[in-house]
Design a protein around this motif. Structure first.
Motif, mmCIF file in Angstrom:
data_model
loop_
_atom_site.group_PDB
_atom_site.id
_atom_site.type_symbol
_atom_site.label_atom_id
_atom_site.label_comp_id
_atom_site.label_asym_id
_atom_site.label_seq_id
_atom_site.Cartn_x
_atom_site.Cartn_y
_atom_site.Cartn_z
ATOM 1 N N ARG A 1 0.812 -1.213 0.000
ATOM 2 C CA ARG A 1 0.000 0.000 0.000
ATOM 3 C C ARG A 1 0.848 1.268 0.000
ATOM 4 O O ARG A 1 0.487 2.267 -0.621
ATOM 5 N N HIS A 2 1.998 1.211 0.690
ATOM 6 C CA HIS A 2 2.733 2.455 0.943
ATOM 7 C C HIS A 2 4.115 2.511 0.290
ATOM 8 O O HIS A 2 4.914 3.376 0.643
ATOM 9 N N THR A 3 4.379 1.634 -0.662
ATOM 10 C CA THR A 3 5.691 1.637 -1.309
ATOM 11 C C THR A 3 5.619 2.288 -2.674
ATOM 12 O O THR A 3 4.822 1.876 -3.530
ATOM 13 N N THR A 4 6.448 3.291 -2.875
ATOM 14 C CA THR A 4 6.607 3.901 -4.188
ATOM 15 C C THR A 4 7.997 3.540 -4.704
ATOM 16 O O THR A 4 8.951 3.464 -3.943
ATOM 17 N N GLY A 5 8.100 3.323 -5.989
ATOM 18 C CA GLY A 5 9.383 2.931 -6.541
ATOM 19 C C GLY A 5 9.542 1.426 -6.513
ATOM 20 O O GLY A 5 8.841 0.705 -5.800
ATOM 21 N N PRO A 6 10.493 0.912 -7.281
ATOM 22 C CA PRO A 6 10.641 -0.543 -7.421
ATOM 23 C C PRO A 6 11.288 -1.186 -6.195
ATOM 24 O O PRO A 6 12.178 -0.623 -5.572
ATOM 25 N N VAL A 7 10.820 -2.379 -5.872
ATOM 26 C CA VAL A 7 11.416 -3.169 -4.798
ATOM 27 C C VAL A 7 11.467 -4.632 -5.230
ATOM 28 O O VAL A 7 10.735 -5.064 -6.123
ATOM 29 N N GLU A 8 12.333 -5.376 -4.578
ATOM 30 C CA GLU A 8 12.375 -6.827 -4.696
ATOM 31 C C GLU A 8 11.967 -7.361 -3.324
ATOM 32 O O GLU A 8 12.666 -7.141 -2.334
ATOM 33 N N LEU A 9 10.827 -8.040 -3.248
ATOM 34 C CA LEU A 9 10.283 -8.494 -1.973
ATOM 35 C C LEU A 9 10.682 -9.947 -1.725
ATOM 36 O O LEU A 9 10.208 -10.859 -2.409
ATOM 37 N N ILE A 10 11.559 -10.152 -0.747
ATOM 38 C CA ILE A 10 12.051 -11.481 -0.400
ATOM 39 C C ILE A 10 11.551 -11.829 0.993
ATOM 40 O O ILE A 10 11.744 -11.063 1.940
ATOM 41 N N VAL A 11 10.894 -12.960 1.128
ATOM 42 C CA VAL A 11 10.420 -13.428 2.428
ATOM 43 C C VAL A 11 11.098 -14.761 2.740
ATOM 44 O O VAL A 11 11.052 -15.698 1.931
#
Length: 276
Positions: free
Chosen positions: A15-25
């Motif tokens: 909801r609150h992320t702007t810009g690219p990320v790589e989400l690793i869990v």
């Protein structure tokens, strides 16, 4: 474990992320419904460990595959807030000698603790936005950041290494990382204009882990690691400035985070934008 707050954390990130990320869990051997839910998420790079190898070693598994110029370590019981990425990256960009940045929060120790907390009925997004406006562009130099949520510069990671797995499940691994950053000449700062909510110890509660006992146990490991006086009890006063002032010795101080035989990922890097 802790599917409920894990979902809340990831939903707030989306909801609150702007810009690219790589989400690793990293799933550290969860026994509840967390793993089936994670497998169904198409924007998550999921690492299934199959057993609990401890938070430090688990973070290192994620670090092995992360490919960003900056890396955010976070617990699964935090709530992301508006502009968190923009605010924390701004402090890394403003200070080339800063290796790590942490936010303000409501369940944390030290200077990262806010002076007043959002009430139980507060809208966290609105509350944090007001906090940001009141503390615009403010930051603070510190000697330690708490690893519930820390953004690190890639160059700092490559120099000092990962999270020391000698601390088992968790406890004092953030003190250890901060010590290595200082010795290597990197500074650390609190992004005082960024508030991220931390529910605190939810995983240890769900797993019936005795967190105070872990801290006492790992205090003994920390003393041995850094040559502190052996008879100083947990909570006692120690001269850490003298330890920090010692020269950086990569042979002694560096913590490897890539396992023997590790090979870099060959698959294309997937960056998520969540429609923003």
């Amino acid at each position: 474990n802790g599917q409920g707050h894990l979902q809340d954390a990831i939903q707030s990130l989306r909801r609150h992320t702007t810009g690219p990320v790589e989400l690793i869990v990293v799933d550290n051997g969860s026994t509840d419904a967390s793993l089936p839910w994670l497998r169904a998420q198409n924007d998550v790079v999921l690492l299934e460990i199959g057993e609990n190898i401890g938070a430090p070693a688990g973070r290192n598994r994620g670090l092995e595959v992360a490919r960003g110029d900056s890396v955010l370590f976070c617990d699964n019981d935090i709530v992301f807030t508006p502009r968190w990425r923009e605010l924390m990256l701004a402090h890394l960009d403003a200070w080339p000698d800063v290796g790590a940045v942490g936010p303000m929060s409501d369940v944390v120790v030290g200077d990262q603790l806010v002076d007043h907390e959002p009430g139980p009925s507060a809208d966290i997004a609105e509350w944090s936005s007001a906090w940001t406006r009141a503390h615009a562009d403010q930051s603070q130099w510190v000697l330690r950041l708490i690893l519930f949520c820390v953004m690190m510069r890639r160059e700092a990671i490559e120099e000092v290494g990962g999270i020391d797995p000698r601390y088992g499940r968790w406890g004092f691994e953030d003190d250890d990382l901060s010590m290595r950053l200082v010795r290597a000449g990197w500074h650390q700062r609190i992004a005082r204009d960024c508030f991220i909510q931390h529910l605190g110890s939810r995983t240890s509660r769900s797993a019936n882990i005795d967190y105070p006992a872990l801290l006492i146990e790992n205090w003994e490991r920390f003393k041995v690691r850094w040559g502190l006086q052996a008879d100083v009890p947990y909570g006692g006063e120690v001269d850490l400035d003298t330890v920090r002032a010692q020269d950086w010795d990569p042979t002694r101080d560096y913590v490897p985070f890539r396992r023997e035989g590790w090979r870099p990922p060959t698959s294309p890097l997937t960056l998520i934008r969540w429609g923003r």
